[in-house]
Motif scaffolding. Structure first.
Motif, mmCIF file in Angstrom:
data_model
loop_
_atom_site.group_PDB
_atom_site.id
_atom_site.type_symbol
_atom_site.label_atom_id
_atom_site.label_comp_id
_atom_site.label_asym_id
_atom_site.label_seq_id
_atom_site.Cartn_x
_atom_site.Cartn_y
_atom_site.Cartn_z
ATOM 1 N N ASP A 74 0.633 -1.245 -0.212
ATOM 2 C CA ASP A 74 -0.074 0.213 -0.266
ATOM 3 C C ASP A 74 0.928 0.803 0.241
ATOM 4 O O ASP A 74 1.077 1.722 -0.754
ATOM 5 C CB ASP A 74 -0.942 0.194 1.225
ATOM 6 C CG ASP A 74 -1.881 -1.039 1.439
ATOM 7 O OD1 ASP A 74 -1.198 -2.905 0.703
ATOM 8 O OD2 ASP A 74 -3.035 -0.788 1.234
ATOM 9 N N ARG B 269 1.928 3.979 -2.907
ATOM 10 C CA ARG B 269 0.899 5.378 -2.966
ATOM 11 C C ARG B 269 2.161 6.514 -3.248
ATOM 12 O O ARG B 269 1.816 7.645 -4.117
ATOM 13 C CB ARG B 269 0.117 5.730 -1.482
ATOM 14 C CG ARG B 269 -0.735 4.988 -1.620
ATOM 15 C CD ARG B 269 -1.338 5.366 0.096
ATOM 16 N NE ARG B 269 -2.625 5.076 -0.416
ATOM 17 C CZ ARG B 269 -2.639 4.202 1.284
ATOM 18 N NH1 ARG B 269 -1.839 3.605 2.051
ATOM 19 N NH2 ARG B 269 -3.414 3.344 1.607
ATOM 20 N N PHE C 252 -7.871 -6.361 -5.147
ATOM 21 C CA PHE C 252 -9.015 -4.684 -5.414
ATOM 22 C C PHE C 252 -8.803 -3.662 -4.792
ATOM 23 O O PHE C 252 -9.176 -2.912 -5.224
ATOM 24 C CB PHE C 252 -10.341 -5.090 -4.963
ATOM 25 C CG PHE C 252 -11.007 -6.638 -5.755
ATOM 26 C CD1 PHE C 252 -10.838 -6.971 -6.552
ATOM 27 C CD2 PHE C 252 -11.943 -7.068 -5.207
ATOM 28 C CE1 PHE C 252 -11.293 -7.780 -7.306
ATOM 29 C CE2 PHE C 252 -12.244 -8.660 -5.787
ATOM 30 C CZ PHE C 252 -11.874 -8.609 -7.098
ATOM 31 N N ARG C 253 -7.975 -3.844 -3.898
ATOM 32 C CA ARG C 253 -7.622 -2.863 -2.759
ATOM 33 C C ARG C 253 -6.502 -1.814 -3.159
ATOM 34 O O ARG C 253 -6.749 -0.411 -3.185
ATOM 35 C CB ARG C 253 -6.975 -2.907 -1.185
ATOM 36 C CG ARG C 253 -6.717 -1.928 -0.198
ATOM 37 C CD ARG C 253 -6.250 -2.541 0.805
ATOM 38 N NE ARG C 253 -5.476 -2.754 0.863
ATOM 39 C CZ ARG C 253 -4.349 -4.448 1.286
ATOM 40 N NH1 ARG C 253 -5.445 -5.071 1.390
ATOM 41 N NH2 ARG C 253 -3.002 -4.879 1.406
ATOM 42 N N TYR C 254 -5.597 -2.977 -3.956
ATOM 43 C CA TYR C 254 -4.918 -2.562 -4.672
ATOM 44 C C TYR C 254 -5.329 -1.148 -5.777
ATOM 45 O O TYR C 254 -4.778 -0.342 -6.499
ATOM 46 C CB TYR C 254 -3.658 -3.366 -4.980
ATOM 47 C CG TYR C 254 -2.341 -3.839 -4.996
ATOM 48 C CD1 TYR C 254 -2.667 -3.560 -2.603
ATOM 49 C CD2 TYR C 254 -1.550 -4.485 -4.149
ATOM 50 C CE1 TYR C 254 -1.446 -3.930 -2.100
ATOM 51 C CE2 TYR C 254 -1.046 -5.466 -4.050
ATOM 52 C CZ TYR C 254 -1.303 -4.993 -2.532
ATOM 53 O OH TYR C 254 0.030 -5.992 -1.888
ATOM 54 N N GLY C 255 -6.274 -1.995 -6.805
ATOM 55 C CA GLY C 255 -6.933 -1.179 -7.546
ATOM 56 C C GLY C 255 -7.536 0.045 -7.345
ATOM 57 O O GLY C 255 -7.651 1.558 -7.952
ATOM 58 N N GLU C 256 -7.458 0.500 -6.413
ATOM 59 C CA GLU C 256 -8.395 1.548 -5.444
ATOM 60 C C GLU C 256 -7.322 2.549 -5.291
ATOM 61 O O GLU C 256 -7.106 4.305 -5.354
ATOM 62 C CB GLU C 256 -8.882 1.712 -4.288
ATOM 63 C CG GLU C 256 -9.726 0.625 -4.751
ATOM 64 C CD GLU C 256 -11.067 0.166 -3.197
ATOM 65 O OE1 GLU C 256 -10.886 0.942 -2.378
ATOM 66 O OE2 GLU C 256 -11.836 -0.118 -3.302
ATOM 67 N N PHE D 198 -12.133 -3.655 -11.373
ATOM 68 C CA PHE D 198 -11.725 -2.752 -9.936
ATOM 69 C C PHE D 198 -10.015 -2.055 -10.146
ATOM 70 O O PHE D 198 -9.451 -1.950 -9.070
ATOM 71 C CB PHE D 198 -11.592 -3.840 -9.087
ATOM 72 C CG PHE D 198 -13.231 -4.851 -8.796
ATOM 73 C CD1 PHE D 198 -13.995 -4.333 -8.533
ATOM 74 C CD2 PHE D 198 -13.342 -6.070 -9.210
ATOM 75 C CE1 PHE D 198 -15.241 -5.063 -8.109
ATOM 76 C CE2 PHE D 198 -14.439 -6.445 -8.968
ATOM 77 C CZ PHE D 198 -15.060 -6.319 -8.676
ATOM 78 N N GLY D 199 -10.549 -1.546 -11.521
ATOM 79 C CA GLY D 199 -8.729 -0.854 -11.087
ATOM 80 C C GLY D 199 -6.999 -2.002 -11.793
ATOM 81 O O GLY D 199 -6.531 -0.822 -12.352
#
Length: 360
Positions: free
Chosen positions: A129, A133, A156-160, A174-175
């Motif tokens: 994460d 960023r 999915f979290r990485y795609g956000e 999902f990105g």
């Protein structure tokens, strides 16, 4: 530094800490000084220094040695840099990707791609994460396992967080995007090459852990065989993630040779370990292609240097990385899933069955 498999990683952390205590442009230790100070072999030192240069932490000046390069303060990645995550185990694909990343960095004159490793016992890394960023995009080569529920949640979290691409596995949504070889077609193309040369009984060498990529290749071969009434004989080398595929493939094919076989051609479903089967043939006086025709789905350069060179459906791993970088340069566009069509490279390791000295 007692664990052989982790020596390079341990040395990397020690040298990185020292780099962070020096200023950009200052002279760094020589290779001999590092070997002496840490009681480590030159091969490990060379591999570690290559990684540090790739990340821009060290610069090599011909005839003058090593100097401190651009430091990554607080793990801050340089602007426009992409993060490439590879499983921490030796394979042809990871080696090719490392070489390709180095070539891209040298061509652009800056550390455009930062390569990091993760534990091969997990399919993907789960702690990116913060680094994501601070990067312009992330490219992940999964290890051999199948995606779990936790893996999907992480992706999915990485795609956000930011643009993320998967190499070698289909993923779209999902990105998250992906760059893959058309694995089913690759296997069908390899088998078609054998069939065109009259081979209708083919051994299929299963010489990698059975992840989705390998299963897609197997299904591609099986579907083609059903359509054309081809007999396939599966040779499972029982490779698990993290194992040395070369030695197990060699032992398994020696067993097949000693037992005796009826297939007239061999399809290596993946990579460099197919060359272990070729070596087993050579050591048992089985001539390729006179006694056995061979084709593999593999990196083109790897099989080019075999003895003999092997007909190959190219996996084009380098091309997959270059396409991934190209896609990340345009973050305004949806990443999507991109399938690369493989090509057959003929090197005379497959001959018509009618020309074989002992047709079976």
């Amino acid at each position: 530094m007692t664990q052989t498999a982790n020596k390079s990683d341990e040395l990397y952390e020690l040298l990185r800490e020292q780099i962070c205590n020096q200023k950009s442009g200052e002279r760094f230790l020589t290779i001999r000084e590092i070997m002496s100070r840490y009681a480590i072999s030159q091969s490990v030192v060379d591999r570690t220094l290559s990684r540090l240069r790739l990340e821009g932490l060290l610069m090599a000046t011909r005839g003058k040695g090593l100097y401190i390069g651009t430091k990554v303060k607080s793990e801050q990645l340089p602007e426009g840099q992409y993060l490439l995550m590879l499983p921490r185990w030796q394979s042809c694909d990871t080696s090719v990707l490392m070489q390709t990343a180095t070539a891209i960095n040298e061509e652009e004159g800056c550390p455009r791609i930062r390569v990091e490793k993760f534990d091969y016992e997990t399919t993907i890394p789960h702690d990116l994460d913060t680094r994501m960023r601070r990067s312009a995009g992330t490219i992940i080569l999964p290890s051999a396992g199948d995606f779990t529920k936790s893996d999907y949640e992480t992706l999915f979290r990485y795609g956000e967080i930011g643009p993320t691409l998967i190499l070698g596995r289909y993923f779209d949504g999902f990105g998250i995007g992906s760059v893959v070889l058309d694995d089913g077609f690759a296997a069908a193309l390899a088998l078609h090459h054998l069939v065109q040369n009259g081979h209708r009984h083919v051994g299929v060498l299963l010489n990698e852990p059975p992840n989705k990529t390998i299963r897609d290749r197997i299904h591609g071969a099986e579907n083609y065989a059903k359509l054309h009434n081809i007999k396939l004989e599966m040779i499972d080398c029982a490779i698990t993630p993290g194992e040395v595929a070369l030695s197990k493939t060699y032992d398994k094919f020696c067993e097949i040779i000693q037992r005796g076989f009826d297939f007239t051609a061999l399809l290596g479903i993946s990579g460099g370990s197919t060359l272990a089967a070729v070596t087993a043939c050579s050591n048992h006086n089985i001539s390729i292609p006179r006694d056995l025709s061979v084709v593999a789905i593999a990196d083109e350069e790897l099989t080019r240097t075999g003895s003999p060179p092997i007909d190959t459906v190219g996996s084009n791993v380098a091309g997959q990385l270059m396409l991934a970088v190209k896609l990340l340069r345009h973050p305004e566009k949806p990443l999507g899933s991109h399938s690369m069509q493989p090509e057959l490279i003929q090197r005379k390791s497959v001959i018509p069955l009618s020309t074989k000295g002992d047709p079976r």
